[in-house]
Design a protein around this motif. Sequence first.
Motif, PDB file in Angstrom:
ATOM      1  N   GLN A   1      88.741 -47.114  36.453  1.00 16.00           N
ATOM      2  CA  GLN A   1      88.085 -48.374  36.754  1.00 16.00           C
ATOM      3  C   GLN A   1      88.661 -48.979  38.031  1.00 16.00           C
ATOM      4  OE1 GLN A   1      85.487 -49.483  35.338  1.00 16.00           O
ATOM      5  NE2 GLN A   1      85.329 -51.509  36.250  1.00 16.00           N
ATOM      6  N   SER A   2      89.995 -48.901  38.149  1.00 12.11           N
ATOM      7  CA  SER A   2      90.663 -49.453  39.331  1.00 12.11           C
ATOM      8  C   SER A   2      90.212 -48.732  40.598  1.00 12.11           C
ATOM      9  CB  SER A   2      92.178 -49.336  39.171  1.00 12.11           C
ATOM     10  OG  SER A   2      92.832 -49.750  40.335  1.00 12.11           O
ATOM     11  N   ASP A   3      90.096 -47.417  40.524  1.00 16.38           N
ATOM     12  CA  ASP A   3      89.636 -46.627  41.679  1.00 16.38           C
ATOM     13  C   ASP A   3      88.236 -47.042  42.094  1.00 16.38           C
ATOM     14  OD1 ASP A   3      92.003 -45.278  41.727  1.00 16.38           O
ATOM     15  OD2 ASP A   3      91.249 -43.457  40.763  1.00 16.38           O
ATOM     16  N   LEU A   4      87.365 -47.246  41.100  1.00 13.85           N
ATOM     17  CA  LEU A   4      85.992 -47.637  41.390  1.00 13.85           C
ATOM     18  C   LEU A   4      85.947 -49.038  41.992  1.00 13.85           C
ATOM     19  CD1 LEU A   4      83.004 -46.874  41.254  1.00 13.85           C
ATOM     20  CD2 LEU A   4      82.920 -47.886  38.970  1.00 13.85           C
ATOM     21  N   GLU A   5      86.731 -49.953  41.446  1.00 13.74           N
ATOM     22  CA  GLU A   5      86.782 -51.312  41.984  1.00 13.74           C
ATOM     23  C   GLU A   5      87.272 -51.301  43.428  1.00 13.74           C
ATOM     24  OE1 GLU A   5      85.591 -54.054  40.648  1.00 13.74           O
ATOM     25  OE2 GLU A   5      84.946 -52.898  38.914  1.00 13.74           O
ATOM     26  N   THR A   6      88.243 -50.439  43.714  1.00 11.83           N
ATOM     27  CA  THR A   6      88.749 -50.314  45.086  1.00 11.83           C
ATOM     28  C   THR A   6      87.651 -49.809  46.009  1.00 11.83           C
ATOM     29  OG1 THR A   6      91.001 -49.891  44.321  1.00 11.83           O
ATOM     30  CG2 THR A   6      90.465 -49.185  46.550  1.00 11.83           C
ATOM     31  N   LYS A   7      86.879 -48.818  45.530  1.00 10.18           N
ATOM     32  CA  LYS A   7      85.769 -48.280  46.330  1.00 10.18           C
ATOM     33  C   LYS A   7      84.708 -49.354  46.575  1.00 10.18           C
ATOM     34  CE  LYS A   7      86.187 -43.427  44.917  1.00 10.18           C
ATOM     35  NZ  LYS A   7      85.551 -42.318  44.180  1.00 10.18           N
ATOM     36  N   PHE A   8      84.409 -50.142  45.526  1.00  5.83           N
ATOM     37  CA  PHE A   8      83.444 -51.236  45.689  1.00  5.83           C
ATOM     38  C   PHE A   8      83.929 -52.221  46.750  1.00  5.83           C
ATOM     39  CE2 PHE A   8      81.682 -50.885  41.083  1.00  5.83           C
ATOM     40  CZ  PHE A   8      80.706 -49.995  41.506  1.00  5.83           C
ATOM     41  N   SER A   9      85.197 -52.585  46.653  1.00  2.00           N
ATOM     42  CA  SER A   9      85.767 -53.566  47.581  1.00  2.00           C
ATOM     43  C   SER A   9      85.711 -53.063  49.020  1.00  2.00           C
ATOM     44  CB  SER A   9      87.213 -53.868  47.171  1.00  2.00           C
ATOM     45  OG  SER A   9      87.798 -54.781  48.057  1.00  2.00           O
ATOM     46  N   GLU A  10      86.084 -51.805  49.226  1.00  2.00           N
ATOM     47  CA  GLU A  10      86.061 -51.226  50.575  1.00  2.00           C
ATOM     48  C   GLU A  10      84.636 -51.139  51.109  1.00  2.00           C
ATOM     49  OE1 GLU A  10      87.997 -47.514  49.940  1.00  2.00           O
ATOM     50  OE2 GLU A  10      90.034 -48.356  50.077  1.00  2.00           O
ATOM     51  N   ALA A  11      83.703 -50.743  50.238  1.00  2.00           N
ATOM     52  CA  ALA A  11      82.309 -50.614  50.663  1.00  2.00           C
ATOM     53  C   ALA A  11      81.718 -51.987  50.984  1.00  2.00           C
ATOM     54  CB  ALA A  11      81.483 -49.933  49.569  1.00  2.00           C
ATOM     55  N   ASN A  12      82.007 -52.985  50.152  1.00  2.00           N
ATOM     56  CA  ASN A  12      81.500 -54.335  50.411  1.00  2.00           C
ATOM     57  C   ASN A  12      82.003 -54.858  51.745  1.00  2.00           C
ATOM     58  OD1 ASN A  12      79.875 -54.855  48.140  1.00  2.00           O
ATOM     59  ND2 ASN A  12      81.648 -55.310  46.887  1.00  2.00           N
ATOM     60  N   SER A  13      83.272 -54.648  52.012  1.00  2.00           N
ATOM     61  CA  SER A  13      83.868 -55.110  53.267  1.00  2.00           C
ATOM     62  C   SER A  13      83.183 -54.456  54.471  1.00  2.00           C
ATOM     63  CB  SER A  13      85.371 -54.796  53.281  1.00  2.00           C
ATOM     64  OG  SER A  13      85.966 -55.214  54.477  1.00  2.00           O
ATOM     65  N   ALA A  14      82.975 -53.149  54.385  1.00  2.50           N
ATOM     66  CA  ALA A  14      82.354 -52.412  55.495  1.00  2.50           C
ATOM     67  C   ALA A  14      80.879 -52.778  55.658  1.00  2.50           C
ATOM     68  CB  ALA A  14      82.498 -50.911  55.267  1.00  2.50           C
ATOM     69  N   MET A  15      80.156 -52.856  54.540  1.00  4.17           N
ATOM     70  CA  MET A  15      78.727 -53.090  54.631  1.00  4.17           C
ATOM     71  C   MET A  15      78.389 -54.535  54.979  1.00  4.17           C
ATOM     72  SD  MET A  15      77.647 -50.078  54.400  1.00  4.17           S
ATOM     73  CE  MET A  15      75.964 -50.600  54.743  1.00  4.17           C
ATOM     74  N   ASN A  16      79.239 -55.483  54.592  1.00  2.00           N
ATOM     75  CA  ASN A  16      79.036 -56.865  55.033  1.00  2.00           C
ATOM     76  C   ASN A  16      79.054 -56.944  56.550  1.00  2.00           C
ATOM     77  OD1 ASN A  16      78.815 -57.954  52.484  1.00  2.00           O
ATOM     78  ND2 ASN A  16      80.940 -58.611  52.346  1.00  2.00           N
ATOM     79  N   LEU A  17      79.933 -56.165  57.155  1.00  2.11           N
ATOM     80  CA  LEU A  17      80.041 -56.129  58.617  1.00  2.11           C
ATOM     81  C   LEU A  17      78.784 -55.516  59.234  1.00  2.11           C
ATOM     82  CD1 LEU A  17      82.070 -56.874  60.829  1.00  2.11           C
ATOM     83  CD2 LEU A  17      83.053 -54.597  60.599  1.00  2.11           C
ATOM     84  N   ARG A  18      78.282 -54.454  58.623  1.00  2.00           N
ATOM     85  CA  ARG A  18      77.075 -53.804  59.154  1.00  2.00           C
ATOM     86  C   ARG A  18      75.846 -54.697  58.998  1.00  2.00           C
ATOM     87  NH1 ARG A  18      77.602 -47.268  58.343  1.00  2.00           N
ATOM     88  NH2 ARG A  18      79.881 -47.160  58.577  1.00  2.00           N
ATOM     89  N   ASN A  19      75.758 -55.392  57.860  1.00  2.00           N
ATOM     90  CA  ASN A  19      74.642 -56.319  57.680  1.00  2.00           C
ATOM     91  C   ASN A  19      74.723 -57.472  58.680  1.00  2.00           C
ATOM     92  OD1 ASN A  19      73.466 -54.876  55.607  1.00  2.00           O
ATOM     93  ND2 ASN A  19      73.343 -56.609  54.219  1.00  2.00           N
ATOM     94  N   MET A  20      75.956 -57.919  58.968  1.00  2.00           N
ATOM     95  CA  MET A  20      76.113 -58.993  59.954  1.00  2.00           C
ATOM     96  C   MET A  20      75.636 -58.526  61.329  1.00  2.00           C
ATOM     97  SD  MET A  20      76.838 -62.052  60.750  1.00  2.00           S
ATOM     98  CE  MET A  20      77.594 -62.651  59.222  1.00  2.00           C
ATOM     99  N   TYR A  21      75.905 -57.270  61.667  1.00  6.90           N
ATOM    100  CA  TYR A  21      75.427 -56.732  62.940  1.00  6.90           C
ATOM    101  C   TYR A  21      73.901 -56.835  63.027  1.00  6.90           C
ATOM    102  CZ  TYR A  21      74.410 -53.399  66.683  1.00  6.90           C
ATOM    103  OH  TYR A  21      73.930 -52.815  67.835  1.00  6.90           O
ATOM    104  N   GLN A  22      73.209 -56.494  61.943  1.00 11.29           N
ATOM    105  CA  GLN A  22      71.748 -56.582  61.934  1.00 11.29           C
ATOM    106  C   GLN A  22      71.289 -58.029  62.068  1.00 11.29           C
ATOM    107  OE1 GLN A  22      70.365 -53.730  62.280  1.00 11.29           O
ATOM    108  NE2 GLN A  22      72.238 -52.621  61.706  1.00 11.29           N
ATOM    109  N   ARG A  23      72.021 -58.945  61.455  1.00  9.69           N
ATOM    110  CA  ARG A  23      71.667 -60.361  61.583  1.00  9.69           C
ATOM    111  C   ARG A  23      71.803 -60.823  63.031  1.00  9.69           C
ATOM    112  NH1 ARG A  23      74.891 -64.731  58.067  1.00  9.69           N
ATOM    113  NH2 ARG A  23      74.503 -63.116  56.499  1.00  9.69           N
ATOM    114  N   ILE A  24      72.851 -60.370  63.694  1.00  8.75           N
ATOM    115  CA  ILE A  24      73.087 -60.748  65.092  1.00  8.75           C
ATOM    116  C   ILE A  24      72.014 -60.162  66.006  1.00  8.75           C
ATOM    117  CG2 ILE A  24      74.647 -60.391  67.052  1.00  8.75           C
ATOM    118  CD1 ILE A  24      76.974 -60.491  64.941  1.00  8.75           C
ATOM    119  N   VAL A  25      71.691 -58.884  65.806  1.00  8.72           N
ATOM    120  CA  VAL A  25      70.802 -58.173  66.730  1.00  8.72           C
ATOM    121  C   VAL A  25      69.330 -58.547  66.551  1.00  8.72           C
ATOM    122  CG1 VAL A  25      69.963 -55.880  67.402  1.00  8.72           C
ATOM    123  CG2 VAL A  25      72.402 -56.262  67.052  1.00  8.72           C
ATOM    124  N   TRP A  26      68.856 -58.642  65.283  1.00  7.00           N
ATOM    125  CA  TRP A  26      67.430 -58.936  65.113  1.00  7.00           C
ATOM    126  C   TRP A  26      67.128 -60.011  64.068  1.00  7.00           C
ATOM    127  CZ3 TRP A  26      65.318 -57.548  60.294  1.00  7.00           C
ATOM    128  CH2 TRP A  26      65.982 -56.561  59.562  1.00  7.00           C
TER     129      TRP A  26
END
Length: 297
Positions: free
Chosen positions: A20-45
Motif C-alpha cells: 500500500q505504501s509503495d502504491l501511495e508513493t507512486k500516486f504521490s509522485e505521479a500527482n506531482s508530475a502530472m499537476n505540472l504537465r496540466n499546468m503547462y497546458q493551462r499556460i499554453v492554451w
Amino acid sequence: MHKSILTILLIMFSFFSKGQSDLETKFSEANSAMNLRNMYQRIVWNMQPTNQYLFDQTKGEVKYTVEENDYEVIATPKFLGTFNLDDKTFLWADKNPSINKRLNDKVDSFRKTLPKKYQKDKFKSSTESNTNLLSLFSFQLNSNGFDSKRQDNTIIYYSLLDIKIFKDGNEILVIEPTNHTIQLEVSENIGLIKKFHKEKLEINKQYNEQKISSSEAFKKIEKVHLKYWLNEDPYFFPSLSWPCGFDEKLILEWKEFKIDDNRLFVMYTTDLGWTSESYAYEIDLNVSGDKRIINEY
C-alpha cells in the motif's frame, strides 16, 4: 503455535502495508508530475474545466473550444474509465462496451500493475482514488496531461496524448506527449510568493475577524498586490475570501519551473479538503526586487 500465527500475521501485515505504501508513493509522485504537465497546458492554451468539449470516438479525438483565446484544440485521448455517481462505482474503460477499443487499448496492461482490489471490472471508489489512478496512468503513458468530464451521472476519466492547437482554422502548435517543463532545483522566487501570500492572508484574517471594514480591506489588499505585481492591470486585483487559500498550512507543494521559451513560473498546490488545486504565477526574469509578478494561472 500462537507465536507462529502471530509471526505470520505480522509478516502479512508488513507485506500489505509495504504494498500500500509503495502504491501511495507512486500516486504521490505521479500527482506531482502530472499537476505540472496540466499546468503547462493551462499556460499554453488555457486548459480549463469550463472549456466546451466534444468527444469523437470515430476519429479518436476530443475537441476543446477555448473561447478566451479563440482556439480550437484537438487532443488524442486514452480513456481510463468511468465513475457512476449514483452507486459510486468505477468501471474500467476496456470493460465498457460504449467506449471505442482504440481509445481504451492502454488500460489492460496498466490495470495488471495494480493491487488486486483494482483489477475487478468494476469496484467501489471515490473521485480522489479515481484521480490518483488517472494521474498514475497518465504518468506511465508519458502523457501531456489528463482531464475528466461529467456527463449526466457519470464522470469520464482520460489521459491526453498528442495535442494540436488551431486558430482561425490554421494549425499553430503541436504538443508531443512528454514533459515540457524544466523544474528548477534552486528556487529563488518561492520565497517571494510566500511573502505575498502571508500579507494577503493577514488582511483576509483581519476582515474576517471584523477588525477592518470591507473598504479598508480592499484598499490594503490592493496596496499589497501592487507591491508584488509588475502587471498593474485591475483584472488581476485580488478579492477577499475566507477560508483563505493563501494559508501556508493548506499548501501541499511548491515548484519553480521554466518552459521552453524561457518563461519562469512559481506553482503551488492547495488542499481544499475535498480536492486539491494547482495555481501558478509568472515571474518577470528581467526585473529584480519584489515587484515582478506579471501573470497568474
